[in-house]
Design a protein around this motif. Structure first.
Motif, PDB file in Angstrom:
ATOM      1  N   THR A 102      55.089  43.096  65.193  1.00 12.93           N
ATOM      2  CA  THR A 102      54.828  44.588  65.972  1.00 12.93           C
ATOM      3  C   THR A 102      53.832  46.001  65.873  1.00 12.93           C
ATOM      4  OG1 THR A 102      57.191  44.626  67.803  1.00 12.93           O
ATOM      5  CG2 THR A 102      55.669  42.581  67.527  1.00 12.93           C
ATOM      6  N   LYS A 103      54.545  46.433  65.406  1.00 15.35           N
ATOM      7  CA  LYS A 103      54.714  47.447  64.936  1.00 15.35           C
ATOM      8  C   LYS A 103      54.380  47.251  63.768  1.00 15.35           C
ATOM      9  CE  LYS A 103      58.421  49.672  66.688  1.00 15.35           C
ATOM     10  NZ  LYS A 103      59.063  50.836  67.297  1.00 15.35           N
ATOM     11  N   GLY A 104      53.584  48.400  63.418  1.00 14.99           N
ATOM     12  CA  GLY A 104      53.686  48.538  61.384  1.00 14.99           C
ATOM     13  C   GLY A 104      52.065  48.444  61.103  1.00 14.99           C
ATOM     14  N   LYS A 105      51.998  48.223  60.126  1.00 17.66           N
ATOM     15  CA  LYS A 105      50.659  48.635  59.510  1.00 17.66           C
ATOM     16  C   LYS A 105      50.741  47.287  57.976  1.00 17.66           C
ATOM     17  CE  LYS A 105      48.470  52.020  61.748  1.00 17.66           C
ATOM     18  NZ  LYS A 105      47.738  52.172  62.157  1.00 17.66           N
ATOM     19  N   TYR A 106      50.316  46.676  57.508  1.00 13.48           N
ATOM     20  CA  TYR A 106      49.569  46.657  56.064  1.00 13.48           C
ATOM     21  C   TYR A 106      48.223  46.227  55.618  1.00 13.48           C
ATOM     22  CZ  TYR A 106      49.193  41.536  58.030  1.00 13.48           C
ATOM     23  OH  TYR A 106      48.217  40.725  58.848  1.00 13.48           O
ATOM     24  N   ILE A 107      48.624  46.188  54.302  1.00 11.07           N
ATOM     25  CA  ILE A 107      47.652  46.050  53.786  1.00 11.07           C
ATOM     26  C   ILE A 107      47.645  44.709  52.402  1.00 11.07           C
ATOM     27  CG2 ILE A 107      48.500  47.978  52.024  1.00 11.07           C
ATOM     28  CD1 ILE A 107      45.012  48.053  51.496  1.00 11.07           C
ATOM     29  N   VAL A 108      46.584  44.039  52.033  1.00 16.89           N
ATOM     30  CA  VAL A 108      46.935  42.943  51.084  1.00 16.89           C
ATOM     31  C   VAL A 108      45.428  42.906  50.160  1.00 16.89           C
ATOM     32  CG1 VAL A 108      46.345  41.045  50.598  1.00 16.89           C
ATOM     33  CG2 VAL A 108      47.182  41.617  53.032  1.00 16.89           C
ATOM     34  N   VAL A 109      46.103  43.097  49.048  1.00 16.00           N
ATOM     35  CA  VAL A 109      44.960  43.960  47.388  1.00 16.00           C
ATOM     36  C   VAL A 109      44.999  42.915  47.562  1.00 16.00           C
ATOM     37  CG1 VAL A 109      45.109  45.446  45.866  1.00 16.00           C
ATOM     38  CG2 VAL A 109      46.257  46.080  47.928  1.00 16.00           C
ATOM     39  N   ASP A 110      44.056  42.081  46.645  1.00 13.44           N
ATOM     40  CA  ASP A 110      43.906  41.502  46.121  1.00 13.44           C
ATOM     41  C   ASP A 110      43.116  41.522  44.161  1.00 13.44           C
ATOM     42  OD1 ASP A 110      43.731  39.579  47.591  1.00 13.44           O
ATOM     43  OD2 ASP A 110      40.713  40.241  48.248  1.00 13.44           O
ATOM     44  N   GLY A 111      43.848  41.022  43.296  1.00 12.62           N
ATOM     45  CA  GLY A 111      44.144  41.101  42.143  1.00 12.62           C
ATOM     46  C   GLY A 111      44.011  40.401  40.896  1.00 12.62           C
ATOM     47  N   GLU A 112      44.637  40.674  39.778  1.00 14.28           N
ATOM     48  CA  GLU A 112      45.331  39.509  38.937  1.00 14.28           C
ATOM     49  C   GLU A 112      46.546  40.264  38.030  1.00 14.28           C
ATOM     50  OE1 GLU A 112      42.898  40.357  35.396  1.00 14.28           O
ATOM     51  OE2 GLU A 112      40.651  38.606  35.893  1.00 14.28           O
ATOM     52  N   MET A 113      47.836  39.467  38.280  1.00 11.44           N
ATOM     53  CA  MET A 113      49.364  38.980  38.116  1.00 11.44           C
ATOM     54  C   MET A 113      48.899  38.792  36.266  1.00 11.44           C
ATOM     55  SD  MET A 113      52.294  37.353  40.446  1.00 11.44           S
ATOM     56  CE  MET A 113      51.005  35.937  40.106  1.00 11.44           C
ATOM     57  N   TRP A 114      49.646  39.949  36.235  1.00  4.20           N
ATOM     58  CA  TRP A 114      49.974  39.491  34.621  1.00  4.20           C
ATOM     59  C   TRP A 114      51.331  39.574  33.883  1.00  4.20           C
ATOM     60  CZ3 TRP A 114      45.996  38.851  30.792  1.00  4.20           C
ATOM     61  CH2 TRP A 114      45.025  39.462  30.875  1.00  4.20           C
ATOM     62  N   GLU A 115      51.924  39.135  33.319  1.00  2.00           N
ATOM     63  CA  GLU A 115      53.493  38.935  33.143  1.00  2.00           C
ATOM     64  C   GLU A 115      53.769  39.046  31.516  1.00  2.00           C
ATOM     65  OE1 GLU A 115      55.719  35.839  35.014  1.00  2.00           O
ATOM     66  OE2 GLU A 115      53.722  34.621  34.932  1.00  2.00           O
ATOM     67  N   ASN A 116      54.568  39.219  31.041  1.00  2.00           N
ATOM     68  CA  ASN A 116      54.914  39.722  29.447  1.00  2.00           C
ATOM     69  C   ASN A 116      55.913  38.525  29.511  1.00  2.00           C
ATOM     70  OD1 ASN A 116      57.613  40.649  29.998  1.00  2.00           O
ATOM     71  ND2 ASN A 116      57.494  42.775  29.776  1.00  2.00           N
ATOM     72  N   SER A 117      55.973  37.871  28.423  1.00  2.00           N
ATOM     73  CA  SER A 117      56.884  37.160  28.038  1.00  2.00           C
ATOM     74  C   SER A 117      58.495  37.063  28.497  1.00  2.00           C
ATOM     75  CB  SER A 117      57.141  36.816  26.322  1.00  2.00           C
ATOM     76  OG  SER A 117      57.723  37.752  25.639  1.00  2.00           O
ATOM     77  N   ASN A 118      58.923  38.184  28.854  1.00  2.00           N
ATOM     78  CA  ASN A 118      59.972  37.980  28.945  1.00  2.00           C
ATOM     79  C   ASN A 118      60.121  38.077  30.281  1.00  2.00           C
ATOM     80  OD1 ASN A 118      61.534  38.106  27.070  1.00  2.00           O
ATOM     81  ND2 ASN A 118      60.949  40.557  26.421  1.00  2.00           N
ATOM     82  N   GLY A 119      59.064  38.196  31.390  1.00  2.00           N
ATOM     83  CA  GLY A 119      59.217  37.742  32.978  1.00  2.00           C
ATOM     84  C   GLY A 119      59.703  36.621  33.531  1.00  2.00           C
ATOM     85  N   ARG A 120      59.459  36.956  34.666  1.00  2.00           N
ATOM     86  CA  ARG A 120      59.251  35.252  35.602  1.00  2.00           C
ATOM     87  C   ARG A 120      58.286  34.735  35.352  1.00  2.00           C
ATOM     88  NH1 ARG A 120      61.791  35.100  42.194  1.00  2.00           N
ATOM     89  NH2 ARG A 120      60.952  33.564  42.327  1.00  2.00           N
TER      90      ARG A 120
END
Length: 115
Positions: free
Chosen positions: A93-111
């Protein structure tokens, strides 16, 4: 390294004292994002900030309590973020947000985001 996935990063700018149904908004948003299995959620409490009203919020002199800036970031595959955006919008009801498009990379140890 795995190939990238289409992703979205959402940064939500609110205040520590903002509420949703009796609880802190940042807690309610984090719980919602967890329930929706959003992969990465981080809540950051700001030390200082200026909101749309132009008032500087600073915890330098009064570090115990205040209405300080909160940034909540969430990152996941684009389809997962798109599915939860209407609920985020409803809760803000207050506040703002931003949505950013991109590519998600993860290393072999990532989730693993392939749930």
């Amino acid at each position: 390294m795995k190939s990238p996935k289409t992703a979205k990063l959402v940064c939500i700018y609110i205040h520590e004292n903002d509420r949703w149904r009796g609880k802190p908004l940042y807690v309610a948003l984090t719980q919602l994002l967890r329930e929706k299995n959003i992969g990465v959620v981080t809540v950051i409490r700001g030390r200082m900030g200026v909101g749309p009203n132009g008032i500087i919020k600073d915890n330098h002199f009064w570090p115990i309590h205040g209405d300080y800036p909160i940034i909540l970031e969430c990152l996941d595959q684009a389809d997962r973020i798109n599915a939860v955006l209407p609920e985020i919008n409803r809760m803000l009801t207050k506040g703002k947000y931003i949505v950013v498009d991109g590519e998600m990379w993860e290393n072999s140890n990532g989730r693993n985001f392939d749930r």
